[in-house]
Design a protein around this motif. Structure first.
Motif, mmCIF file in Angstrom:
data_model
loop_
_atom_site.group_PDB
_atom_site.id
_atom_site.type_symbol
_atom_site.label_atom_id
_atom_site.label_comp_id
_atom_site.label_asym_id
_atom_site.label_seq_id
_atom_site.Cartn_x
_atom_site.Cartn_y
_atom_site.Cartn_z
ATOM 1 N N HIS A 35 1.042 -1.203 0.084
ATOM 2 C CA HIS A 35 -0.007 0.070 0.002
ATOM 3 C C HIS A 35 0.917 1.193 -0.074
ATOM 4 O O HIS A 35 2.285 1.116 0.231
ATOM 5 C CB HIS A 35 -0.975 -0.037 1.360
ATOM 6 C CG HIS A 35 -0.293 0.288 2.365
ATOM 7 N ND1 HIS A 35 0.059 1.559 2.872
ATOM 8 C CD2 HIS A 35 0.278 -0.626 3.499
ATOM 9 C CE1 HIS A 35 0.830 1.407 4.202
ATOM 10 N NE2 HIS A 35 0.745 0.054 4.468
ATOM 11 N N SER A 36 0.289 2.292 -0.207
ATOM 12 C CA SER A 36 1.021 3.656 -0.297
ATOM 13 C C SER A 36 0.596 4.337 0.840
ATOM 14 O O SER A 36 -0.341 4.201 1.783
ATOM 15 C CB SER A 36 0.835 4.525 -1.446
ATOM 16 O OG SER A 36 1.141 3.674 -2.672
ATOM 17 N N GLU A 37 1.328 5.535 1.044
ATOM 18 C CA GLU A 37 1.232 6.596 2.119
ATOM 19 C C GLU A 37 1.098 7.897 1.388
ATOM 20 O O GLU A 37 2.064 8.020 0.650
ATOM 21 C CB GLU A 37 2.093 6.481 3.427
ATOM 22 C CG GLU A 37 1.953 5.215 4.349
ATOM 23 C CD GLU A 37 2.840 5.017 5.088
ATOM 24 O OE1 GLU A 37 2.912 4.124 5.961
ATOM 25 O OE2 GLU A 37 3.891 5.793 5.272
ATOM 26 N N LEU A 38 0.851 8.819 2.249
ATOM 27 C CA LEU A 38 1.065 10.295 2.003
ATOM 28 C C LEU A 38 1.867 10.949 3.183
ATOM 29 O O LEU A 38 1.327 10.927 4.336
ATOM 30 C CB LEU A 38 -0.265 11.318 1.732
ATOM 31 C CG LEU A 38 -0.263 12.784 1.618
ATOM 32 C CD1 LEU A 38 0.844 13.044 0.526
ATOM 33 C CD2 LEU A 38 -1.311 13.426 1.621
ATOM 34 N N ALA A 39 2.943 11.343 2.840
ATOM 35 C CA ALA A 39 3.830 12.030 3.887
ATOM 36 C C ALA A 39 4.045 13.514 3.530
ATOM 37 O O ALA A 39 4.079 14.059 2.370
ATOM 38 C CB ALA A 39 5.441 11.545 3.679
ATOM 39 N N THR A 79 14.619 16.838 7.355
ATOM 40 C CA THR A 79 15.360 15.929 8.428
ATOM 41 C C THR A 79 14.449 15.576 9.620
ATOM 42 O O THR A 79 14.616 14.325 10.340
ATOM 43 C CB THR A 79 16.633 16.249 8.843
ATOM 44 O OG1 THR A 79 16.715 17.406 9.686
ATOM 45 C CG2 THR A 79 17.398 16.530 7.652
ATOM 46 N N ARG A 80 13.502 16.352 10.005
ATOM 47 C CA ARG A 80 12.607 16.136 11.164
ATOM 48 C C ARG A 80 11.693 14.888 11.084
ATOM 49 O O ARG A 80 11.094 14.466 11.762
ATOM 50 C CB ARG A 80 11.790 17.514 11.501
ATOM 51 C CG ARG A 80 12.824 18.645 11.886
ATOM 52 C CD ARG A 80 11.875 19.824 12.051
ATOM 53 N NE ARG A 80 10.526 19.655 12.732
ATOM 54 C CZ ARG A 80 9.284 20.648 12.599
ATOM 55 N NH1 ARG A 80 9.618 21.618 11.844
ATOM 56 N NH2 ARG A 80 8.481 20.470 13.076
ATOM 57 N N GLY A 81 11.479 14.742 9.472
ATOM 58 C CA GLY A 81 10.659 13.901 9.219
ATOM 59 C C GLY A 81 8.999 14.139 9.015
ATOM 60 O O GLY A 81 8.896 15.358 9.271
ATOM 61 N N PRO A 82 8.114 13.485 8.649
ATOM 62 C CA PRO A 82 6.643 13.874 8.341
ATOM 63 C C PRO A 82 6.044 14.542 9.614
ATOM 64 O O PRO A 82 6.227 14.246 10.807
ATOM 65 C CB PRO A 82 6.029 12.638 7.909
ATOM 66 C CG PRO A 82 7.099 11.597 7.566
ATOM 67 C CD PRO A 82 8.220 12.043 8.467
ATOM 68 N N VAL A 83 5.457 15.950 9.221
ATOM 69 C CA VAL A 83 4.664 16.356 10.193
ATOM 70 C C VAL A 83 3.313 15.663 10.478
ATOM 71 O O VAL A 83 2.470 15.840 11.338
ATOM 72 C CB VAL A 83 4.321 17.896 9.960
ATOM 73 C CG1 VAL A 83 5.812 18.677 9.934
ATOM 74 C CG2 VAL A 83 3.905 18.247 8.650
ATOM 75 N N ALA A 84 2.925 15.083 9.318
ATOM 76 C CA ALA A 84 1.834 14.106 9.038
ATOM 77 C C ALA A 84 1.935 13.171 8.282
ATOM 78 O O ALA A 84 2.771 13.250 7.090
ATOM 79 C CB ALA A 84 0.614 14.906 8.669
ATOM 80 N N ARG A 85 1.499 11.807 8.357
ATOM 81 C CA ARG A 85 1.514 10.742 7.681
ATOM 82 C C ARG A 85 0.276 10.164 7.568
ATOM 83 O O ARG A 85 -0.143 9.867 8.683
ATOM 84 C CB ARG A 85 2.692 9.909 8.120
ATOM 85 C CG ARG A 85 3.247 8.612 7.054
ATOM 86 C CD ARG A 85 4.454 8.248 7.595
ATOM 87 N NE ARG A 85 4.885 7.802 8.886
ATOM 88 C CZ ARG A 85 4.562 6.451 9.176
ATOM 89 N NH1 ARG A 85 4.051 5.560 8.227
ATOM 90 N NH2 ARG A 85 4.474 6.019 10.391
#
Length: 482
Positions: free
Chosen positions: A431-435, A443-449
């Motif tokens: 499956h996929s995701e929206l980041a 570098t902080r990574g997603p604020v939402a996933r």
């Protein structure tokens, strides 16, 4: 009829054709919070296969177009995908099988589709003059409904466009709706004709410059500055006689050079400055800008054939080489026709993007896919274009990413101040995701996933359309729903 796909690596695992349309309202939030400022729709296009390829072979850039949209408003996110039901799709749906042969080689098509465009509409999406247009460089744009993705039809700008096709890589300026686009092989397969168009937000043509390239080349992408349109022609050449004998649409000619045309906006073919370099490929442009007598182009450069599935005229397949984000400098004060090239980063990367509001100006940052690993995983890189510093975010092992999309934090925000939208493939989970990343510090990574319960098989390019702009162009009740 029996539908059976050939046993090709292209059609296994994540690449297996999905062949379905999806509607998902209210994507599940995995972590974080969707930024309240995000209001609009992200449109993308990619290839899928409606039926098994007619000749039993395939290349990854071929396949019927699938349009995708991710709508974000008030923290809610929805997803929709629909086939681009153009002439090619409809003819095959009626027959229940593939009818088009080798990539863009109409002489290998089934006789029943003679005169029907083989355009796939699978590469990019733009919003112009209130119309949502799906693009592929082998045809004119195909219009779909911006709310439903339902088909509307081929759009030729009310007959103003005389070329047989338009690029999948126009430059669209969201603040004023200006559209700069072009066509190569503009008078048909194998022609050397190129045309540059400058259109306003009403579809009126303000500039139309026709000229010839050195040979019937590919020119997949271009770049613009306030005074120039920059066209790179590669030694991937179309030879009509060879196509008639069943060859690939392009053939790699290592004995030829890269040739770049700097077309003066508002000028004529006589004003073009030509520059030449060793055989190589320029796939996608990040941006271009002017500095006195110098014009700089930031692009992914290959020291060889960027499409190794297109062989030499003798049928020899040349091994591929990595794309390196590089700066090409064209010095208009020099008396020779050479150009300078230097790498901006040493890490291979593709699908470069910048803040679209600053096209043609010197940008501070750019974004691209980097770090593709043997297991297929990859991540997003942010490049400081002044220092060459590269920072990264990767979603982890057995995960890959699609081209990033920059979205301003708010109207009038500074260059690079905003969000990056990224579709993530979870290769092991199917499956996929929206980041959603903060573009100022990925570098902080997603604020939402967010979880996408479907496999978004492949997308190439797309565009973000502000919600206010969409609602302003939507009729009546639809404006409230958008």
């Amino acid at each position: 009829m029996e539908v059976r796909f050939p046993d090709l690596p292209l059609y296994t695992g994540w690449g297996k054709p999905l062949r379905t349309e999806s509607t998902v309202d209210g994507l599940e939030l995995i972590e974080g919070t969707v930024p309240a400022e995000l209001d609009g729709t992200w449109y993308r296009a990619g290839p899928d296969r409606q039926y098994a390829p007619m000749l039993g072979d395939d290349i990854f850039i071929d396949g019927e177009g699938m349009a995708h949209m991710i709508r974000i408003r008030d923290g809610s996110v929805s997803y929709r995908s629909r086939w681009v039901r153009n002439a090619r799709f409809n003819a095959q749906a009626a027959a229940g099988r593939s009818l088009f042969g080798k990539y863009r080689n109409r002489f290998t098509d089934d006789p029943s589709v003679e005169g029907i465009s083989g355009g796939t509409a699978n590469t990019n999406v733009i919003f112009h003059n209130g119309r949502l247009l799906v693009l592929k460089e082998d045809d004119l744009p195909f219009e779909v409904d911006p709310d439903t993705l339902d088909p509307i039809g081929i759009y030729d700008f009310d007959g103003k466009v005389r070329a047989t096709s338009l690029s999948a890589h126009p430059k669209w300026f969201p603040d004023d709706g200006r559209l700069l686009t072009y066509s190569y092989q503009a008078k048909g397969d194998g022609s050397k004709d190129v045309v540059f168009y400058d259109m306003d937000d009403q579809g009126n043509i303000h500039d139309e410059i026709w000229f010839e390239m050195p040979w019937a080349s590919i020119c997949h992408d271009f770049a613009v500055t306030p005074h120039f349109a920059i066209f790179p022609f590669m030694p991937l050449v179309t030879t009509l006689d060879n196509i008639k004998q069943g060859s690939t649409f392009y053939e790699w000619h290592p004995d030829k050079q890269v040739v770049v045309a700097l077309v003066k906006r508002g000028g004529t073919a006589d004003d073009i400055r030509w520059f030449r370099g060793p055989a190589g490929s320029l796939s996608h442009m990040m941006n271009a800008f002017e500095d006195g007598d110098k014009v700089h182009l930031d692009a992914c450069y290959y020291d060889g054939n960027c499409f190794p599935f297109f062989p030499t005229p003798e049928g020899k397949h040349v091994e591929g080489c990595p794309p390196i984000l590089s700066r090409l400098t064209f010095d208009l004060s020099r008396n020779d026709d050479g150009f300078d090239r230097r790498p901006l980063i040493n890490t291979p990367g593709e699908m470069p993007r910048a803040d679209d509001r600053y096209q043609g100006q010197a940008c501070g940052k750019g974004y691209l896919i980097v770090g593709r690993q043997p297991d297929g995983s990859s991540g997003i890189g942010c490049v400081d274009l002044a220092t060459g510093e590269l920072t990264r975010w990767a979603p982890g092992a057995l995960a890959s990413v699609h081209e990033p999309q920059f979205v301003p934090r708010y109207k009038g925000s500074a260059e690079g101040d905003g969000w990056l939208l990224v579709i993530v493939n979870r290769l092991d989970a199917g499956h996929s995701e929206l980041a959603i990343l903060d573009a100022q510090d990925i570098t902080r990574g997603p604020v939402a996933r967010l979880h996408l319960p479907v496999r978004v098989r492949s997308t190439f390019h797309g565009t973000w359309v502000d919600g206010e702009k969409l609602r302003a162009n939507a009729p009546g009740e639809m404006a409230e729903a958008v």
